[in-house]
Write a protein that holds these residues in place. Structure first.
Motif, PDB file in Angstrom:
ATOM      1  N   ILE A   1       0.077   4.161   0.605  1.00 46.37           N
ATOM      2  CA  ILE A   1      -0.272   4.920   1.589  1.00 46.37           C
ATOM      3  C   ILE A   1       0.351   4.840   2.890  1.00 46.37           C
ATOM      4  O   ILE A   1       0.807   5.729   3.689  1.00 46.37           O
ATOM      5  N   CYS A   2       0.193   3.567   3.469  1.00 53.13           N
ATOM      6  CA  CYS A   2       0.589   3.376   4.852  1.00 53.13           C
ATOM      7  C   CYS A   2       1.667   2.274   4.806  1.00 53.13           C
ATOM      8  O   CYS A   2       2.243   1.755   5.840  1.00 53.13           O
TER       9      CYS A   2
ATOM     10  N   CYS B   1       0.768  -0.993   0.092  1.00 55.44           N
ATOM     11  CA  CYS B   1      -0.133  -0.084  -0.020  1.00 55.44           C
ATOM     12  C   CYS B   1       0.909   1.063   0.039  1.00 55.44           C
ATOM     13  O   CYS B   1       1.587   1.181   0.767  1.00 55.44           O
TER      14      CYS B   1
ATOM     15  N   TYR C   1       1.375  -1.175   4.421  1.00 62.41           N
ATOM     16  CA  TYR C   1       0.794  -2.535   4.390  1.00 62.41           C
ATOM     17  C   TYR C   1       0.978  -3.428   3.365  1.00 62.41           C
ATOM     18  O   TYR C   1       0.787  -2.929   1.936  1.00 62.41           O
TER      19      TYR C   1
ATOM     20  N   CYS D   1      -5.590   1.443   6.217  1.00 62.78           N
ATOM     21  CA  CYS D   1      -5.702   2.648   5.945  1.00 62.78           C
ATOM     22  C   CYS D   1      -6.949   3.059   5.310  1.00 62.78           C
ATOM     23  O   CYS D   1      -7.416   3.885   4.761  1.00 62.78           O
TER      24      CYS D   1
ATOM     25  N   CYS E   1      -7.390  -1.867   1.707  1.00 62.84           N
ATOM     26  CA  CYS E   1      -6.296  -1.955   2.808  1.00 62.84           C
ATOM     27  C   CYS E   1      -6.937  -1.972   4.141  1.00 62.84           C
ATOM     28  O   CYS E   1      -7.720  -1.297   4.565  1.00 62.84           O
TER      29      CYS E   1
END
Ligand code: FE
Length: 200
Positions: free
Chosen positions: A170-171, A168, A173, A189, A186
């Motif tokens: 964004i975060c 991911c 994961y 997030c 996800c």
């Protein structure tokens, strides 16, 4: 148009917190800025899925704890990757105090506290923008404020490159396996499969 150009904007990272009745909650945001000096006002933008936002709309008050470069990943996990709807983020978290407005702020890894009361809201679609008049402001340490870029380079754990799967963006994961389902969300997030990239 190159949408990635917007990634060049610099951001900080903050714990946004509030208290509604007896319930405390907080989340991580990357948008907080001073908008005016007289009166002293700040602006924040928060995703509408966020339970903290729902609570601020009722309480009308919030704190911004400015995170510094010393913030460990566990703080981002605690406030950023779970939902206050199902979990209590503050009870087990030790480094906190109540500000004058009764709302918790983070006392460790932070360099400043700003308390505000909401004076304007602007519906921006996926996000709400809130303008708050500052009611309290304190310096907590001299550590430099963490930027979003510093977080990605130095705090967020790097995915192990031997695995096959998707990470991911964004975060951080990691989904192990192939392929990544189109409707995958996800678990940390809540961003969709389109925000994942293949591990190389
Ligand atoms: Fe994620």
């Amino acid at each position: 148009m190159k949408k990635e150009a917007l990634f060049k904007i610099t951001y900080g990272l903050f714990v946004l917190s509030t208290r509604d009745g007896e319930k405390d909650n907080g989340c991580i945001i990357n948008t907080a800025m001073q908008v005016t000096d007289t009166p002293l006002q700040i602006a924040i933008a928060v995703n509408k899925n966020n339970y903290t936002l729902e609570m601020i709309e009722k309480s009308g008050v919030f704190n911004v704890s400015i995170l510094s470069e010393s913030t460990p990943f566990s703080v981002f996990q605690n406030f950023g990757f779970k939902s206050g709807r199902t979990e209590d983020k503050f009870t087990a978290f030790e480094n906190k105090k109540r500000a004058q407005n009764g709302v918790y702020y983070i006392t460790e890894y932070t360099n400043a506290l700003i308390s505000a009361k909401v004076v304007k809201t602007l519906d921006c679609g996926t996000h709400m923008m809130l303008i708050g008049e500052v009611t309290e402001a304190e310096i907590l340490s001299d550590n430099p404020s963490v930027t979003y870029d510093y977080y990605f380079k130095n705090i967020k754990p790097k995915p192990e490159s031997k695995k096959t799967g998707y990470v991911c963006k964004i975060c951080g994961y990691v989904y192990e396996g192939e392929p990544l389902p189109d409707d995958f969300i996800c678990p940390w997030c809540k961003h969709p499969a389109s925000d994942f990239e293949k591990l190389s």
